[in-house]
Design a protein around this motif. Sequence first.
Motif, PDB file in Angstrom:
ATOM      1  N   CYS A 184     -23.757 -13.160  25.238  1.00  0.00           N
ATOM      2  CA  CYS A 184     -24.388 -12.048  24.276  1.00  0.00           C
ATOM      3  C   CYS A 184     -25.855 -12.560  25.058  1.00  0.00           C
ATOM      4  CB  CYS A 184     -24.444 -12.178  23.223  1.00  0.00           C
ATOM      5  SG  CYS A 184     -24.540 -10.128  22.756  1.00  0.00           S
ATOM      6  N   LYS A 185     -26.745 -13.298  24.425  1.00  0.00           N
ATOM      7  CA  LYS A 185     -28.081 -13.223  25.463  1.00  0.00           C
ATOM      8  C   LYS A 185     -28.633 -13.295  25.906  1.00  0.00           C
ATOM      9  CE  LYS A 185     -32.571 -15.800  24.304  1.00  0.00           C
ATOM     10  NZ  LYS A 185     -33.141 -16.622  23.408  1.00  0.00           N
ATOM     11  N   ALA A 186     -27.694 -14.060  26.798  1.00  0.00           N
ATOM     12  CA  ALA A 186     -28.017 -14.175  28.522  1.00  0.00           C
ATOM     13  C   ALA A 186     -27.491 -13.008  28.808  1.00  0.00           C
ATOM     14  CB  ALA A 186     -27.266 -15.159  29.259  1.00  0.00           C
ATOM     15  N   PHE A 187     -26.529 -12.039  28.604  1.00  0.00           N
ATOM     16  CA  PHE A 187     -26.695 -10.501  29.463  1.00  0.00           C
ATOM     17  C   PHE A 187     -27.371 -10.144  29.279  1.00  0.00           C
ATOM     18  CE2 PHE A 187     -24.242  -6.788  30.550  1.00  0.00           C
ATOM     19  CZ  PHE A 187     -23.435  -7.210  31.704  1.00  0.00           C
ATOM     20  N   PHE A 188     -27.528 -10.230  27.377  1.00  0.00           N
ATOM     21  CA  PHE A 188     -29.086  -8.663  27.283  1.00  0.00           C
ATOM     22  C   PHE A 188     -30.061  -8.980  28.274  1.00  0.00           C
ATOM     23  CE2 PHE A 188     -32.097  -6.819  24.710  1.00  0.00           C
ATOM     24  CZ  PHE A 188     -31.577  -5.691  23.644  1.00  0.00           C
ATOM     25  N   GLN A 189     -30.897 -10.189  28.468  1.00  0.00           N
ATOM     26  CA  GLN A 189     -31.838 -10.312  28.908  1.00  0.00           C
ATOM     27  C   GLN A 189     -31.913  -9.883  31.164  1.00  0.00           C
ATOM     28  OE1 GLN A 189     -33.163 -14.619  27.935  1.00  0.00           O
ATOM     29  NE2 GLN A 189     -34.141 -13.561  26.892  1.00  0.00           N
ATOM     30  N   ALA A 190     -30.731 -10.297  31.106  1.00  0.00           N
ATOM     31  CA  ALA A 190     -30.880 -10.462  32.650  1.00  0.00           C
ATOM     32  C   ALA A 190     -30.586  -9.235  32.917  1.00  0.00           C
ATOM     33  CB  ALA A 190     -29.361 -11.291  33.138  1.00  0.00           C
ATOM     34  N   ALA A 191     -30.151  -8.206  32.213  1.00  0.00           N
ATOM     35  CA  ALA A 191     -29.559  -7.244  32.161  1.00  0.00           C
ATOM     36  C   ALA A 191     -30.911  -5.850  31.664  1.00  0.00           C
ATOM     37  CB  ALA A 191     -29.430  -6.330  30.669  1.00  0.00           C
ATOM     38  N   GLN A 192     -31.940  -6.536  31.163  1.00  0.00           N
ATOM     39  CA  GLN A 192     -33.011  -5.409  31.166  1.00  0.00           C
ATOM     40  C   GLN A 192     -34.081  -5.984  32.517  1.00  0.00           C
ATOM     41  OE1 GLN A 192     -35.839  -6.436  26.881  1.00  0.00           O
ATOM     42  NE2 GLN A 192     -33.500  -7.765  27.076  1.00  0.00           N
ATOM     43  N   GLU A 193     -33.713  -6.573  32.843  1.00  0.00           N
ATOM     44  CA  GLU A 193     -34.058  -6.925  34.801  1.00  0.00           C
ATOM     45  C   GLU A 193     -33.190  -6.133  36.120  1.00  0.00           C
ATOM     46  OE1 GLU A 193     -34.910 -10.970  34.609  1.00  0.00           O
ATOM     47  OE2 GLU A 193     -37.064 -10.484  33.028  1.00  0.00           O
ATOM     48  N   SER A 194     -32.312  -6.477  35.767  1.00  0.00           N
ATOM     49  CA  SER A 194     -31.277  -5.491  37.093  1.00  0.00           C
ATOM     50  C   SER A 194     -31.346  -4.267  36.246  1.00  0.00           C
ATOM     51  CB  SER A 194     -30.179  -6.147  37.093  1.00  0.00           C
ATOM     52  OG  SER A 194     -30.394  -7.977  37.068  1.00  0.00           O
ATOM     53  N   SER A 195     -30.667  -3.375  37.879  1.00  0.00           N
ATOM     54  CA  SER A 195     -29.894  -2.285  37.562  1.00  0.00           C
ATOM     55  C   SER A 195     -28.785  -2.265  37.200  1.00  0.00           C
ATOM     56  CB  SER A 195     -30.024  -1.200  39.258  1.00  0.00           C
ATOM     57  OG  SER A 195     -28.404  -1.808  39.410  1.00  0.00           O
ATOM     58  N   VAL A 196     -28.285  -0.670  36.609  1.00  0.00           N
ATOM     59  CA  VAL A 196     -27.610  -0.347  35.824  1.00  0.00           C
ATOM     60  C   VAL A 196     -26.614  -1.074  36.840  1.00  0.00           C
ATOM     61  CG1 VAL A 196     -25.411   1.079  35.407  1.00  0.00           C
ATOM     62  CG2 VAL A 196     -28.433   1.491  35.054  1.00  0.00           C
ATOM     63  N   GLU A 197     -26.172  -0.245  38.238  1.00  0.00           N
ATOM     64  CA  GLU A 197     -24.929  -0.342  38.947  1.00  0.00           C
ATOM     65  C   GLU A 197     -24.720  -2.569  39.122  1.00  0.00           C
ATOM     66  OE1 GLU A 197     -22.574   0.991  40.648  1.00  0.00           O
ATOM     67  OE2 GLU A 197     -23.091   2.349  39.559  1.00  0.00           O
ATOM     68  N   GLU A 198     -25.844  -2.943  39.110  1.00  0.00           N
ATOM     69  CA  GLU A 198     -26.009  -4.963  39.242  1.00  0.00           C
ATOM     70  C   GLU A 198     -24.923  -5.332  37.289  1.00  0.00           C
ATOM     71  OE1 GLU A 198     -29.309  -5.602  41.816  1.00  0.00           O
ATOM     72  OE2 GLU A 198     -29.515  -5.710  40.141  1.00  0.00           O
ATOM     73  N   ASN A 199     -25.805  -4.669  36.659  1.00  0.00           N
ATOM     74  CA  ASN A 199     -24.942  -5.126  35.600  1.00  0.00           C
ATOM     75  C   ASN A 199     -23.344  -4.940  34.782  1.00  0.00           C
ATOM     76  OD1 ASN A 199     -27.478  -5.479  34.386  1.00  0.00           O
ATOM     77  ND2 ASN A 199     -27.982  -3.719  34.027  1.00  0.00           N
ATOM     78  N   PHE A 200     -22.797  -3.538  36.109  1.00  0.00           N
ATOM     79  CA  PHE A 200     -21.785  -3.045  35.702  1.00  0.00           C
ATOM     80  C   PHE A 200     -20.653  -4.304  36.409  1.00  0.00           C
ATOM     81  CE2 PHE A 200     -22.036   1.538  35.094  1.00  0.00           C
ATOM     82  CZ  PHE A 200     -21.654   1.693  34.144  1.00  0.00           C
ATOM     83  N   ARG A 201     -21.273  -4.540  37.838  1.00  0.00           N
ATOM     84  CA  ARG A 201     -20.629  -5.398  38.849  1.00  0.00           C
ATOM     85  C   ARG A 201     -20.599  -6.666  37.670  1.00  0.00           C
ATOM     86  NH1 ARG A 201     -23.257  -3.536  42.650  1.00  0.00           N
ATOM     87  NH2 ARG A 201     -25.023  -4.526  42.792  1.00  0.00           N
ATOM     88  N   ALA A 202     -22.272  -7.233  37.129  1.00  0.00           N
ATOM     89  CA  ALA A 202     -21.649  -8.924  36.337  1.00  0.00           C
ATOM     90  C   ALA A 202     -20.682  -8.562  34.643  1.00  0.00           C
ATOM     91  CB  ALA A 202     -23.726  -8.750  35.813  1.00  0.00           C
ATOM     92  N   ALA A 203     -21.034  -7.139  33.900  1.00  0.00           N
ATOM     93  CA  ALA A 203     -19.969  -6.899  32.903  1.00  0.00           C
ATOM     94  C   ALA A 203     -18.904  -7.103  33.312  1.00  0.00           C
ATOM     95  CB  ALA A 203     -20.459  -5.452  32.881  1.00  0.00           C
ATOM     96  N   THR A 204     -17.883  -7.029  34.613  1.00  0.00           N
ATOM     97  CA  THR A 204     -16.574  -6.830  34.395  1.00  0.00           C
ATOM     98  C   THR A 204     -16.170  -8.580  34.513  1.00  0.00           C
ATOM     99  OG1 THR A 204     -16.933  -5.199  36.205  1.00  0.00           O
ATOM    100  CG2 THR A 204     -15.007  -6.445  36.460  1.00  0.00           C
ATOM    101  N   ASP A 205     -17.743  -9.420  35.327  1.00  0.00           N
ATOM    102  CA  ASP A 205     -17.345 -10.424  35.450  1.00  0.00           C
ATOM    103  C   ASP A 205     -17.272 -11.221  34.201  1.00  0.00           C
ATOM    104  OD1 ASP A 205     -16.842 -10.902  38.539  1.00  0.00           O
ATOM    105  OD2 ASP A 205     -19.284 -10.840  38.413  1.00  0.00           O
ATOM    106  N   MET A 206     -18.436 -11.348  33.635  1.00  0.00           N
ATOM    107  CA  MET A 206     -18.220 -11.265  32.233  1.00  0.00           C
ATOM    108  C   MET A 206     -17.192 -10.840  31.108  1.00  0.00           C
ATOM    109  SD  MET A 206     -21.436 -11.586  29.359  1.00  0.00           S
ATOM    110  CE  MET A 206     -22.314 -12.907  30.421  1.00  0.00           C
ATOM    111  N   LEU A 207     -17.172  -9.910  31.131  1.00  0.00           N
ATOM    112  CA  LEU A 207     -16.004  -9.032  30.676  1.00  0.00           C
ATOM    113  C   LEU A 207     -14.215 -10.500  30.886  1.00  0.00           C
ATOM    114  CD1 LEU A 207     -17.000  -5.620  30.358  1.00  0.00           C
ATOM    115  CD2 LEU A 207     -16.783  -7.591  28.078  1.00  0.00           C
ATOM    116  N   THR A 208     -14.532 -10.367  31.923  1.00  0.00           N
ATOM    117  CA  THR A 208     -12.923 -10.850  32.209  1.00  0.00           C
ATOM    118  C   THR A 208     -13.373 -12.348  31.625  1.00  0.00           C
ATOM    119  OG1 THR A 208     -13.036  -9.566  34.821  1.00  0.00           O
ATOM    120  CG2 THR A 208     -12.010 -11.974  34.713  1.00  0.00           C
ATOM    121  N   VAL A 209     -14.293 -13.094  32.108  1.00  0.00           N
ATOM    122  CA  VAL A 209     -14.286 -14.820  31.626  1.00  0.00           C
ATOM    123  C   VAL A 209     -14.147 -14.915  30.565  1.00  0.00           C
ATOM    124  CG1 VAL A 209     -15.607 -16.588  31.751  1.00  0.00           C
ATOM    125  CG2 VAL A 209     -15.257 -15.420  34.126  1.00  0.00           C
TER     126      VAL A 209
END
Length: 243
Positions: free
Chosen positions: A209-234
């Motif tokens: 949760c911490k890692a994603f929260f920090q990364a999301a602040q520095e990335s675009s929404v589309e990049e975050n959506f792609r990363a969210a798909t991976d994280m939620l799956t794992v």
Amino acid sequence: MDRNLLPEPVLIDRADGVLTFTLNRPECGNEISASMFEAMSAALRAEAQDPMARVLRVRAAGDAFCVGRERAGVDAVSIRREVARLIEMKRLVRNTSLISIAQVQGDAMGFGLGLAMLCDFTLVASNATLAFPEMRKGLPPAAIMAYAGNYALPKALFPMVLFGDAITPDEALRAGLITRICNLDVLQTNADELTHRILALDETGARQCKAFFQAAQESSVEENFRAATDMLTVSSLRLMQGR
């Protein structure tokens, strides 16, 4: 006095899933010295290599939390070395997978306020005075401005760093620089309760949760959506396998 008998300038303790830094130079407002930078950075690097704790707590002895850092550099080489050391510690605090809590029981100035801001939770006693005083000596607080915009709105932040005026905890809270204002007599209890809440969370989930929260602040929404798909799956598969 025998230097071996002097108290440690920063006390570092690991117990029950908590890594604690206690700034221990109350006689000089807990100014951060070179040896304190090195000790705390070494502890954070060790955690990154071999995670043992889940929570980082930063607190201080005496009346002040931290009124800044020592400046001993006298030429370009030594000044650059000092700055690199302080930025490395800030980078380690920000990037650690530990959920961090700053327990600010007294005044926090310059580096001290910047360090407290970097923690995930910044609890500040209602009697504390806060400030970025560097510009009063003509020194732009660049190491703080590098990340302070992630916490405060520019129109609130710029006058604080430009003029260096004292900031009340209420002003800091409205600006987004701190998490909570506490009466001094319950600050320790509030920090303890927050620590227990963090430790009650799923450990892997909290780190993710911490890692994603920090990364999301520095990335675009589309990049975050792609990363969210991976994280939620794992994460979903991990939780299913653990049932």
